[in-house]
Design an enzyme around this catalytic site. Structure first.
Site, PDB file in Angstrom:
ATOM      1  N   SER A  57       0.864  -1.180   0.000  1.00  0.00           N
ATOM      2  CA  SER A  57       0.000   0.000   0.000  1.00  0.00           C
ATOM      3  C   SER A  57       0.897   1.225   0.000  1.00  0.00           C
ATOM      4  O   SER A  57       1.978   1.210   0.591  1.00  0.00           O
ATOM      5  CB  SER A  57      -0.900   0.048   1.232  1.00  0.00           C
ATOM      6  OG  SER A  57      -1.907  -0.924   1.151  1.00  0.00           O
ATOM      7  N   GLU A  64      -0.698  18.691  -6.432  1.00  0.00           N
ATOM      8  CA  GLU A  64      -2.033  18.764  -7.006  1.00  0.00           C
ATOM      9  C   GLU A  64      -2.994  17.735  -6.416  1.00  0.00           C
ATOM     10  O   GLU A  64      -4.066  17.525  -6.941  1.00  0.00           O
ATOM     11  CB  GLU A  64      -1.950  18.582  -8.531  1.00  0.00           C
ATOM     12  CG  GLU A  64      -1.027  19.565  -9.230  1.00  0.00           C
ATOM     13  CD  GLU A  64       0.461  19.178  -9.198  1.00  0.00           C
ATOM     14  OE1 GLU A  64       1.282  19.972  -9.674  1.00  0.00           O
ATOM     15  OE2 GLU A  64       0.796  18.080  -8.694  1.00  0.00           O
ATOM     16  N   SER A  65      -2.659  17.051  -5.347  1.00  0.00           N
ATOM     17  CA  SER A  65      -3.495  16.133  -4.564  1.00  0.00           C
ATOM     18  C   SER A  65      -2.751  14.850  -4.239  1.00  0.00           C
ATOM     19  O   SER A  65      -1.753  14.902  -3.551  1.00  0.00           O
ATOM     20  CB  SER A  65      -4.849  15.847  -5.205  1.00  0.00           C
ATOM     21  OG  SER A  65      -5.722  15.356  -4.207  1.00  0.00           O
ATOM     22  N   HIS A  70      -3.401   0.133  -3.318  1.00  0.00           N
ATOM     23  CA  HIS A  70      -3.457  -0.981  -2.366  1.00  0.00           C
ATOM     24  C   HIS A  70      -3.504  -2.249  -3.217  1.00  0.00           C
ATOM     25  O   HIS A  70      -4.353  -2.364  -4.102  1.00  0.00           O
ATOM     26  CB  HIS A  70      -4.691  -0.888  -1.458  1.00  0.00           C
ATOM     27  CG  HIS A  70      -4.761   0.415  -0.741  1.00  0.00           C
ATOM     28  ND1 HIS A  70      -4.027   0.679   0.397  1.00  0.00           N
ATOM     29  CD2 HIS A  70      -5.453   1.542  -1.007  1.00  0.00           C
ATOM     30  CE1 HIS A  70      -4.274   1.917   0.784  1.00  0.00           C
ATOM     31  NE2 HIS A  70      -5.138   2.461  -0.049  1.00  0.00           N
ATOM     32  N   CYS A  85      -5.647  17.909  -9.326  1.00  0.00           N
ATOM     33  CA  CYS A  85      -6.270  19.220  -9.441  1.00  0.00           C
ATOM     34  C   CYS A  85      -5.416  20.082 -10.364  1.00  0.00           C
ATOM     35  O   CYS A  85      -4.240  19.815 -10.569  1.00  0.00           O
ATOM     36  CB  CYS A  85      -6.364  19.896  -8.073  1.00  0.00           C
ATOM     37  SG  CYS A  85      -7.390  19.017  -6.894  1.00  0.00           S
TER      38      CYS A  85
END
Length: 139
Positions: A57, A64-65, A70, A85
């Site tokens: 994971s 930008e985010s 996983h 974004c």
């Protein structure tokens, strides 16, 4: 990105992937970081963990985010979020790259618009003239 939203969030289901790849911490981390670069994102940090007996994971934090993954090698399955974004970043090339790298036989995707500008303006406690991904005003 459509100017009426701050971001795009793609939820991806990767099925029947190469199990040895899904359990390779180093390869998964490299792929996720490269996917961010391919999307034209700016990587801030990445954190990945290998589980016992198997599975990886991790998250790549981008300016930008974020991109997250996983893996379940025992099922050949990976769940991936590509949340970006800004007008310069496109999550779809990142998806294409990961699809090739994980060697998925089948994928399912759902794209969700995030940060609807009209709702941000409507629900804000202050009058907002301009809502952009990177505001020029400090809080």
């Amino acid at each position: 990105m459509h100017s009426e939203n701050l971001g795009r969030h793609i939820l991806v289901e990767f099925y029947n992937c190469d199990s040895s790849i899904l359990n390779d911490h180093g390869r998964i981390e490299r792929c996720m970081n490269e996917a961010a670069v391919i999307a034209h994102a700016t990587v801030v940090e990445s954190v990945f963990h290998t589980f016992n007996p198997y599975g990886v994971s991790g998250a790549v934090v981008i300016s930008e985010s974020h991109l997250t993954i996983h893996t379940w090698p025992e099922y050949g399955y990976a769940a991936v979020d590509l949340f970006t974004c800004g007008d310069e970043v496109d999550p779809w090339p990142a998806f294409d790259f990961l699809n090739r790298e994980l060697r998925a036989d089948k994928t399912e995707t759902t794209e969700i618009a995030r940060g609807a500008i009209d709702k941000i303006k409507r629900y804000s406690h202050t009058k907002l003239e301009n809502v952009t991904y990177k505001p020029s005003v400090a809080l």
